[in-house]
Design an enzyme around this catalytic site. Sequence first.
Site, PDB file in Angstrom:
ATOM      1  N   SER A 123     -15.908   3.914 -55.633  1.00 24.72           N
ATOM      2  CA  SER A 123     -15.801   4.185 -57.062  1.00 24.72           C
ATOM      3  C   SER A 123     -15.426   5.632 -57.338  1.00 24.72           C
ATOM      4  CB  SER A 123     -17.136   3.883 -57.755  1.00 24.72           C
ATOM      5  OG  SER A 123     -18.163   4.716 -57.237  1.00 24.72           O
ATOM      6  N   HIS A 144     -12.304  -2.298 -56.639  1.00 26.91           N
ATOM      7  CA  HIS A 144     -13.518  -1.716 -57.219  1.00 26.91           C
ATOM      8  C   HIS A 144     -14.205  -2.723 -58.119  1.00 26.91           C
ATOM      9  CE1 HIS A 144     -15.565   1.325 -60.088  1.00 26.91           C
ATOM     10  NE2 HIS A 144     -16.383   0.973 -59.110  1.00 26.91           N
ATOM     11  N   GLU A 156     -11.149  -3.386 -60.627  1.00 27.35           N
ATOM     12  CA  GLU A 156     -10.015  -2.464 -60.628  1.00 27.35           C
ATOM     13  C   GLU A 156      -9.310  -2.581 -59.284  1.00 27.35           C
ATOM     14  OE1 GLU A 156     -11.304   1.224 -63.479  1.00 27.35           O
ATOM     15  OE2 GLU A 156     -12.239   1.140 -61.494  1.00 27.35           O
ATOM     16  N   ASN A 194     -13.941   5.055 -64.960  1.00 28.58           N
ATOM     17  CA  ASN A 194     -14.689   6.298 -64.777  1.00 28.58           C
ATOM     18  C   ASN A 194     -13.897   7.528 -65.182  1.00 28.58           C
ATOM     19  OD1 ASN A 194     -17.209   5.382 -63.938  1.00 28.58           O
ATOM     20  ND2 ASN A 194     -16.524   5.102 -61.836  1.00 28.58           N
TER      21      ASN A 194
END
Length: 504
Positions: A123, A144, A156, A194
Amino acid sequence: MTALDLSSPVAVVGTGTMGQGIAQVALVAGHPVRLYDTVPGRARDAAEAIGARLDRLVAKDRLTGADRDAARARLKPVDSLADLADCGLVVEAVLERLDVKRQLFGELEEIVAEDCLLATNTSSLSVTAIGGALRHPGRFVGLHFFNPAPLLPLVEVVSGFATDVTSATRAYETARAWGKTPVACADTPGFIVNRIARPFYAEAFAVYEAQAADPATIDAVLRECGGFKMGAFELTDLIGQDVNESVTHSVWQSFFQDVRFTPSLAQRRLVESGRLGRKSRRGWYDYAEGAERPEPHTADKEQPPAHVVAEGGLGPAGELLTLIREAGIQVREEDEDHGTRLVLPSGGQLVLADGQTSAEFRDVVYFDLALDYRAATRIALSAAQDTSPQTLAEATGLFQALGKQVSVIGDVPGMIVARTVARIVDLAHDAVAKGVATEEDIDTAMRLGVNYPLGPFEWDRRLGREFAFDVLDEMHERDPSGRYAPSLALYRHAYAIDKREGTP
């Protein structure tokens, strides 16, 4: 390129919470699954834990007994990497350290076939860097998953610099065949979620550090006005302050300490003090048994104004005019070229947050952006120290007459929701311009990955193309550090509409 055939075994290396979740997803989808962990016995423990979760699915009528038995028969813990030789996909979910992951994939490359897809669930690390030492980095990709993997739909699919299109496509289609919602993105710090989610935390912390509002009030405004499921303080307490701060720090460092991603000093101090959130029973809030949750600041009852004058409309807050009329308050509309505002009986003005401050004007009270002014149960107001008490009272009474609780915060530019949404929209436009992902995938990722009420581009279309730019441009003028400087992509986006309207 199609998804991995169901007859092809899938291996998961690393059997912690995330590894077990990924294994369960592949198993329920119909693949044979191999579990491997460097710690002796841990793979077998993980297989038993997955079996117990399958039992719970049967108890909840989400899986038949026959399907559970078949899945258990396909699940096999193994004792060495050599046992993964015939797998078509290996997903790694080990310690978040580059050296550990690079060594693992170097060993795997000597074992698996050349057409085996290799994937990392990292991540925070660079997919390109992890796969950089491989002889065949084209087959290496990021997958991910979000925790808990069996429940959260988003995956992802990250293409490193050397990832082949065919490998990325196979990973994408495999995730979709597993019942997930994949989004494609380039290998950039933080990937999609993120990266673009950083302002949600950062701006809440910035308002707190400016002593404009306490955590309970900021969280309440984000939830009850902004439409977010959780506020930034309660969410980071749930995630873990150390985990959230580590991701923020990683993204900041990976972008060469870009000021837009600067970590919060207040959060750093929280981590240093060991107040990590729910897991340590103390974070921004106290989770000890019997501890009382602090209440958000809520203004006392005030009398509503008998009438208001709407000058120039209210832009994204235009729905308020209907609500005010429904509350029995007279509204007179006047066309004005010098702004959009409500004029109160005292002569004071009520203005939607625009990146400026009340201190710059005579008797101006700002109100925050809302996802839905009709559904919102709370509105934040901000005023300067020398704002007329009568003006603030009338503004408070107006929103209370609409059935809203009112939180009065300090005089900070952009308030809470407006600055947060503007920055999220800006980072989203910047990501598209730099080829990270498409608008559609970014919206999907932010709705599914962090449960936002709208994706950034959905917000943008609702607010008008110039709203985010205008807020950030004004904030940048007041804080020229670069933190709020609109990206070139957002500038072009806002300027394009002006050009079509003939504005020089």
